[in-house]
Design a protein around this motif. Structure first.
Motif, PDB file in Angstrom:
ATOM      1  N   ARG A  55       0.841  -1.178   0.082  1.00  0.00           N
ATOM      2  CA  ARG A  55       0.077  -0.111  -0.068  1.00  0.00           C
ATOM      3  C   ARG A  55       0.719   1.389  -0.072  1.00  0.00           C
ATOM      4  NH1 ARG A  55      -3.230  -3.628  -0.765  1.00  0.00           N
ATOM      5  NH2 ARG A  55      -4.838  -4.254   0.485  1.00  0.00           N
ATOM      6  N   VAL A 112       1.444   4.354   1.112  1.00  0.00           N
ATOM      7  CA  VAL A 112       0.744   5.170   2.234  1.00  0.00           C
ATOM      8  C   VAL A 112       1.671   5.911   2.844  1.00  0.00           C
ATOM      9  CG1 VAL A 112      -0.153   4.652   4.513  1.00  0.00           C
ATOM     10  CG2 VAL A 112      -1.162   3.541   2.431  1.00  0.00           C
ATOM     11  N   ASN A 137      -3.774   7.820   7.394  1.00  0.00           N
ATOM     12  CA  ASN A 137      -2.955   7.573   6.557  1.00  0.00           C
ATOM     13  C   ASN A 137      -3.529   7.877   5.186  1.00  0.00           C
ATOM     14  OD1 ASN A 137      -1.721   6.263   8.541  1.00  0.00           O
ATOM     15  ND2 ASN A 137      -1.981   3.998   7.508  1.00  0.00           N
ATOM     16  N   GLN A 140      -3.212   7.537   1.078  1.00  0.00           N
ATOM     17  CA  GLN A 140      -2.738   6.614   0.233  1.00  0.00           C
ATOM     18  C   GLN A 140      -2.850   7.059  -1.242  1.00  0.00           C
ATOM     19  OE1 GLN A 140      -3.740   1.776  -1.040  1.00  0.00           O
ATOM     20  NE2 GLN A 140      -4.500   2.550   1.096  1.00  0.00           N
ATOM     21  N   HIS A 156      -5.312  -8.402   0.538  1.00  0.00           N
ATOM     22  CA  HIS A 156      -5.054  -9.095   1.690  1.00  0.00           C
ATOM     23  C   HIS A 156      -6.166  -9.087   2.679  1.00  0.00           C
ATOM     24  CE1 HIS A 156      -3.106  -4.923   3.207  1.00  0.00           C
ATOM     25  NE2 HIS A 156      -4.238  -4.906   3.232  1.00  0.00           N
ATOM     26  N   HIS A 184      -6.958  -8.346   7.266  1.00  0.00           N
ATOM     27  CA  HIS A 184      -6.497  -8.238   8.734  1.00  0.00           C
ATOM     28  C   HIS A 184      -7.828  -7.977   9.523  1.00  0.00           C
ATOM     29  CE1 HIS A 184      -6.768  -4.116   7.031  1.00  0.00           C
ATOM     30  NE2 HIS A 184      -5.867  -4.475   6.032  1.00  0.00           N
ATOM     31  N   ARG A 242     -12.029   4.332   4.304  1.00  0.00           N
ATOM     32  CA  ARG A 242     -11.296   5.253   3.231  1.00  0.00           C
ATOM     33  C   ARG A 242     -12.416   6.378   3.149  1.00  0.00           C
ATOM     34  NH1 ARG A 242      -8.075   1.492   2.951  1.00  0.00           N
ATOM     35  NH2 ARG A 242      -9.029  -0.486   3.202  1.00  0.00           N
ATOM     36  N   HIS A 302      -9.523  -7.686   0.686  1.00  0.00           N
ATOM     37  CA  HIS A 302      -9.578  -6.239   0.031  1.00  0.00           C
ATOM     38  C   HIS A 302      -8.299  -5.953  -0.797  1.00  0.00           C
ATOM     39  CE1 HIS A 302      -7.962  -5.354   3.942  1.00  0.00           C
ATOM     40  NE2 HIS A 302      -7.374  -4.285   3.400  1.00  0.00           N
ATOM     41  N   HIS A 361      -7.235  -2.711  -4.169  1.00  0.00           N
ATOM     42  CA  HIS A 361      -7.638  -1.494  -4.522  1.00  0.00           C
ATOM     43  C   HIS A 361      -7.078  -1.445  -6.103  1.00  0.00           C
ATOM     44  CE1 HIS A 361      -8.177  -0.089  -0.363  1.00  0.00           C
ATOM     45  NE2 HIS A 361      -7.007  -0.408  -0.341  1.00  0.00           N
ATOM     46  N   ASP A 384      -6.883   6.944   4.636  1.00  0.00           N
ATOM     47  CA  ASP A 384      -7.270   5.430   5.433  1.00  0.00           C
ATOM     48  C   ASP A 384      -7.193   5.847   6.899  1.00  0.00           C
ATOM     49  OD1 ASP A 384      -6.998   4.041   3.049  1.00  0.00           O
ATOM     50  OD2 ASP A 384      -4.844   3.826   3.221  1.00  0.00           O
ATOM     51  N   LEU A 417      -7.724   3.572  10.319  1.00  0.00           N
ATOM     52  CA  LEU A 417      -7.744   2.146  10.749  1.00  0.00           C
ATOM     53  C   LEU A 417      -7.540   2.016  12.204  1.00  0.00           C
ATOM     54  CD1 LEU A 417      -5.643   2.095   7.967  1.00  0.00           C
ATOM     55  CD2 LEU A 417      -5.857  -0.408   8.625  1.00  0.00           C
TER      56      LEU A 417
END
Ligand code: GTQ
Length: 371
Positions: free
Chosen positions: A69, A71, A92, A94, A105, A107, A113, A146, A148, A160, A162
């Motif tokens: 990513r 970022v 973040n 991106q 990936h 998590h 977003r 997911h 992008h 982003d 998280l």
């Protein structure tokens, strides 16, 4: 032993005792920092105009394969770990270039977003592509695959959010890479928007058992229209203006289980009242300009800037032009456990005493052609 000799040996005896406790890896509670420990999160503001050129540069020199990513994180200077915006949240930026795919990936951390600029990129979540436009609020629920991809003809940039630091503290941060770049697309594009994007209408034949919202994209056009319609008839909150929460349309709860997300319309020239609450909050300026007073300091913001209000910090907002702020907070985690508390400022007409201006690092000037 005389009385005074006994007093001296009392202090030595106590020291001796603390040493003995330490040797067995214990601590006397009354000797620890314990509950007096203060949050290291400081109020801070990151200017988009500082970050944008470096994002563009990253797009030039860092291949997507290297970064996974691409970022840049907004790092809170009060926190020693160098990548978190608050004690619990990441904020973040991106960037993705045309033709690129940021590979699939999943998590246990949840992600969101908020689209800042560009068009033509999608986020694909568990086999459904959702195309993103500026102002859209897009959810990536935890443990969903997911990736992008940018199918447009210009770079695309988004914020982003998280909950990684929270999930790390809970020691539940798991990650898995998918075996291919893209997870197979199995649903029509924007299916969730068609099924759940109409607000209070629930499709009766669809079963959704997950705790997160089934809606992947909350379109800005719809959010803005709703805010404007409300603002015509309602005063809104004295602290947050005309403010709405992005909810899970099935439960009415937060869009993501750990992050409560909001859009707030602040009228031009209006000054909100100061309050404070538990739950650190990240704000992002979708449109407009103004200032916020956080912990007695003035933070000037413009479109696309991002700032953090730490938990329990006094804050109030003043919009210069009509503004829309997006925000996300860990209050979703606090609410169900009785940890959410809120207080209005009583003194001084509900406004903080201003102690100074927030000063961010100066932006280096570009040298002109002449000089
Ligand atoms: O887009 O999946 O900013 O996994 C940090 C970690 C974005 C993402 C971030 C991530 C992502």
């Amino acid at each position: 032993m005389t009385m005074s000799a006994r007093a001296v040996s009392g202090a030595a005896e106590l020291d001796h005792f603390y040493e003995a406790v330490k040797r067995i890896h214990g601590r006397a509670l009354w000797q620890t920092e314990g509950t007096a420990k203060k949050s290291p999160t400081v109020p801070y503001l990151w200017k988009y105009r500082d970050f944008r050129p470096l994002l563009i540069k990253a797009a030039e020199i860092v291949p997507i394969e290297l970064a996974e990513r691409r970022v840049l994180v907004m790092a809170n200077p009060g926190i020693t770990s160098d990548w978190q915006a608050s004690n619990t949240l990441l904020a973040n930026l991106q960037i993705i270039k045309p033709g690129e795919v940021a590979r699939s990936h999943r998590h246990t951390a949840s992600a969101l977003r908020l689209v800042i600029e560009g068009r033509g990129a999608y986020t694909a979540v568990d086999g459904e592509k959702s195309y993103m436009e500026p102002g859209d609020f897009v959810t990536t629920p935890n443990w969903t695959w997911h990736d992008h991809g940018n199918e447009g003809d210009g770079a695309m940039i988004w914020l982003d959010g998280l909950d990684v630091p929270l999930v790390q503290v809970l020691e539940a941060n798991l990650y898995e890479a998918y075996s291919a770049n893209k997870f197979p697309v199995t649903n029509p594009d924007d299916l969730s928007l068609r099924l759940y994007g109409a607000g209070s209408l629930r499709p009766t034949w669809v079963k959704h058992h997950a705790i997160h919202s089934p809606l992947l994209n909350y379109k800005f056009a719809q959010t803005y229209a709703a805010l404007k319609a409300m603002a015509e008839q309602a005063e809104g909150s004295p602290y947050d203006g005309v403010s709405v929460e992005y909810t899970n349309p099935l439960s009415g709860g937060p869009a993501l289980p750990t992050m409560a997300c909001f859009a707030s319309l602040l009228r031009a020239g209006r000054h909100t009242q100061a309050h404070r609450h538990t739950g650190g909050t990240i704000y992002h300026v979708i449109q407009g300009s103004g200032r916020s007073i956080i912990g007695g300091k003035v933070f000037h913001w413009n479109e696309k800037d991002t700032f953090v209000v730490p938990s329990w910090a006094w804050h109030e907002h003043h919009a210069t032009t009509e503004s829309v702020l997006f925000s996300y907070s860990d209050s979703a985690v606090l609410q169900p456990f009785g940890l959410y508390r809120e207080e209005a400022l009583q003194e001084n007409g509900g406004h903080q005493k201003i102690e100074g201006e927030f000063i961010s690092l100066p932006v280096p000037e570009r040298r002109s052609a002449a000089g």
